[in-house]
Design a protein around this motif. Structure first.
Motif, PDB file in Angstrom:
ATOM      1  N   PHE A 200      -8.129   1.256   4.989  1.00 53.26           N
ATOM      2  CA  PHE A 200      -6.901   0.530   5.295  1.00 53.26           C
ATOM      3  C   PHE A 200      -5.689   1.237   4.685  1.00 53.26           C
ATOM      4  CE2 PHE A 200      -3.829  -2.907   4.451  1.00 53.26           C
ATOM      5  CZ  PHE A 200      -3.671  -3.401   5.737  1.00 53.26           C
ATOM      6  N   ILE A 201      -5.811   1.675   3.445  1.00 56.12           N
ATOM      7  CA  ILE A 201      -4.695   2.350   2.764  1.00 56.12           C
ATOM      8  C   ILE A 201      -4.382   3.682   3.444  1.00 56.12           C
ATOM      9  CG2 ILE A 201      -4.010   3.454   0.597  1.00 56.12           C
ATOM     10  CD1 ILE A 201      -5.565   1.154  -0.830  1.00 56.12           C
ATOM     11  N   ARG A 202      -5.407   4.400   3.903  1.00 57.71           N
ATOM     12  CA  ARG A 202      -5.159   5.646   4.644  1.00 57.71           C
ATOM     13  C   ARG A 202      -4.360   5.371   5.915  1.00 57.71           C
ATOM     14  NH1 ARG A 202     -10.565   7.219   3.097  1.00 57.71           N
ATOM     15  NH2 ARG A 202     -11.339   6.508   5.103  1.00 57.71           N
ATOM     16  N   ILE A 203      -4.686   4.272   6.591  1.00 58.49           N
ATOM     17  CA  ILE A 203      -3.937   3.910   7.805  1.00 58.49           C
ATOM     18  C   ILE A 203      -2.491   3.582   7.452  1.00 58.49           C
ATOM     19  CG2 ILE A 203      -3.719   2.152   9.612  1.00 58.49           C
ATOM     20  CD1 ILE A 203      -6.840   2.062   9.611  1.00 58.49           C
ATOM     21  N   LEU A 204      -2.276   2.836   6.373  1.00 58.72           N
ATOM     22  CA  LEU A 204      -0.911   2.517   5.951  1.00 58.72           C
ATOM     23  C   LEU A 204      -0.134   3.779   5.598  1.00 58.72           C
ATOM     24  CD1 LEU A 204      -1.342  -0.675   3.729  1.00 58.72           C
ATOM     25  CD2 LEU A 204      -0.571  -0.528   6.103  1.00 58.72           C
ATOM     26  N   ASP A 205      -0.801   4.739   4.967  1.00 58.70           N
ATOM     27  CA  ASP A 205      -0.151   6.012   4.651  1.00 58.70           C
ATOM     28  C   ASP A 205       0.292   6.729   5.923  1.00 58.70           C
ATOM     29  OD1 ASP A 205      -0.492   5.632   1.923  1.00 58.70           O
ATOM     30  OD2 ASP A 205      -2.304   6.877   1.807  1.00 58.70           O
ATOM     31  N   GLN A 206      -0.547   6.691   6.948  1.00 58.01           N
ATOM     32  CA  GLN A 206      -0.191   7.326   8.218  1.00 58.01           C
ATOM     33  C   GLN A 206       0.992   6.623   8.879  1.00 58.01           C
ATOM     34  OE1 GLN A 206      -1.390  10.218   9.493  1.00 58.01           O
ATOM     35  NE2 GLN A 206      -2.436  10.352   7.534  1.00 58.01           N
ATOM     36  N   ILE A 207       1.018   5.293   8.787  1.00 57.93           N
ATOM     37  CA  ILE A 207       2.148   4.538   9.340  1.00 57.93           C
ATOM     38  C   ILE A 207       3.432   4.924   8.611  1.00 57.93           C
ATOM     39  CG2 ILE A 207       3.167   2.224   9.535  1.00 57.93           C
ATOM     40  CD1 ILE A 207       0.279   1.204  10.035  1.00 57.93           C
ATOM     41  N   GLU A 208       3.353   5.070   7.295  1.00 58.91           N
ATOM     42  CA  GLU A 208       4.519   5.451   6.505  1.00 58.91           C
ATOM     43  C   GLU A 208       5.012   6.849   6.897  1.00 58.91           C
ATOM     44  OE1 GLU A 208       5.658   5.918   1.821  1.00 58.91           O
ATOM     45  OE2 GLU A 208       4.039   4.550   2.373  1.00 58.91           O
ATOM     46  N   LYS A 209       4.093   7.780   7.092  1.00 58.48           N
ATOM     47  CA  LYS A 209       4.476   9.129   7.518  1.00 58.48           C
ATOM     48  C   LYS A 209       5.123   9.102   8.891  1.00 58.48           C
ATOM     49  CE  LYS A 209       0.993  11.531   4.821  1.00 58.48           C
ATOM     50  NZ  LYS A 209      -0.265  12.290   4.852  1.00 58.48           N
ATOM     51  N   LEU A 210       4.586   8.305   9.791  1.00 60.87           N
ATOM     52  CA  LEU A 210       5.163   8.167  11.117  1.00 60.87           C
ATOM     53  C   LEU A 210       6.581   7.612  11.034  1.00 60.87           C
ATOM     54  CD1 LEU A 210       4.745   8.366  14.176  1.00 60.87           C
ATOM     55  CD2 LEU A 210       3.786   6.058  14.102  1.00 60.87           C
ATOM     56  N   GLN A 211       6.779   6.626  10.178  1.00 61.24           N
ATOM     57  CA  GLN A 211       8.108   6.045   9.984  1.00 61.24           C
ATOM     58  C   GLN A 211       9.090   7.097   9.473  1.00 61.24           C
ATOM     59  OE1 GLN A 211       9.262   2.977  10.777  1.00 61.24           O
ATOM     60  NE2 GLN A 211      11.283   3.660  10.113  1.00 61.24           N
ATOM     61  N   GLU A 212       8.646   7.936   8.539  1.00 58.09           N
ATOM     62  CA  GLU A 212       9.509   9.002   8.022  1.00 58.09           C
ATOM     63  C   GLU A 212       9.885   9.982   9.125  1.00 58.09           C
ATOM     64  OE1 GLU A 212       7.325  10.700   4.777  1.00 58.09           O
ATOM     65  OE2 GLU A 212       7.566   8.912   3.519  1.00 58.09           O
ATOM     66  N   GLU A 213       8.943  10.323   9.998  1.00 61.17           N
ATOM     67  CA  GLU A 213       9.236  11.215  11.125  1.00 61.17           C
ATOM     68  C   GLU A 213      10.264  10.603  12.061  1.00 61.17           C
ATOM     69  OE1 GLU A 213       5.793  12.649  13.257  1.00 61.17           O
ATOM     70  OE2 GLU A 213       4.692  12.951  11.387  1.00 61.17           O
ATOM     71  N   ILE A 214      10.113   9.319  12.329  1.00 60.78           N
ATOM     72  CA  ILE A 214      11.052   8.624  13.214  1.00 60.78           C
ATOM     73  C   ILE A 214      12.451   8.645  12.614  1.00 60.78           C
ATOM     74  CG2 ILE A 214      11.672   6.346  14.138  1.00 60.78           C
ATOM     75  CD1 ILE A 214       8.608   5.861  14.444  1.00 60.78           C
ATOM     76  N   GLU A 215      12.540   8.377  11.314  1.00 53.98           N
ATOM     77  CA  GLU A 215      13.848   8.349  10.647  1.00 53.98           C
ATOM     78  C   GLU A 215      14.513   9.722  10.641  1.00 53.98           C
ATOM     79  OE1 GLU A 215      13.105   6.586   6.835  1.00 53.98           O
ATOM     80  OE2 GLU A 215      12.823   4.598   7.710  1.00 53.98           O
ATOM     81  N   LYS A 216      13.734  10.799  10.550  1.00 55.05           N
ATOM     82  CA  LYS A 216      14.294  12.145  10.585  1.00 55.05           C
ATOM     83  C   LYS A 216      14.914  12.469  11.943  1.00 55.05           C
ATOM     84  CE  LYS A 216      11.330  14.201   7.081  1.00 55.05           C
ATOM     85  NZ  LYS A 216      10.224  15.147   6.832  1.00 55.05           N
TER      86      LYS A 216
END
Length: 94
Positions: free
Chosen positions: A76-92
C-alpha cells in the motif's frame, strides 16, 4: 479505504516514522510537532483496522506497545509513493 487513509494528514507521517525505526506511540508524538496523542491513536487505529499496520503489545510491566507495517501495508505504501511521484510530475508540467 484509500480516501480515509490518504485524507488523514498524519498517516503518511506515521509511515515515515515506522520506516525510520520509530515504532512506539510516545516516540512518534515526541518526534513530530503538532501531533497529539489523541490524533495519533485515531490514525493508528484506522491503519490497524485496514491492515496497513499491526499493533504488537508486549506482556511487560510497564506495558509496551509497538507498531509495524504489515506486508499488505508495504504494498500500500509503495502505491502511495507512486501516486506522490505522479502528482509531482503533474505539478512540474503545470
Amino acid at each position: 479505504m484509500v480516501e480515509q487513509i490518504y485524507g488523514c494528514k498524519w498517516s503518511l507521517t506515521v509511515y515515515n516514522l515506522l520506516q525510520n525505526g520509530i515504532k512506539r506511540p510516545g516516540e512518534m508524538v515526541r518526534s513530530v510537532d503538532g501531533l497529539t496523542t489523541k490524533v495519533l491513536n485515531q490514525c493508528l487505529r484506522r491503519n490497524v483496522k485496514f491492515g496497513i499496520i499491526k499493533r504488537v503489545a508486549y506482556p511487560e510491566i510497564p506495558p509496551r506497545v509497538e507498531y509495524q507495517v504489515t506486508p499488505f501495508g508495504k504494498k500500500f505504501i509503495r502505491i502511495l509513493d507512486q501516486i506522490e511521484k505522479l502528482q509531482e510530475e503533474i505539478e512540474k508540467k503545470i
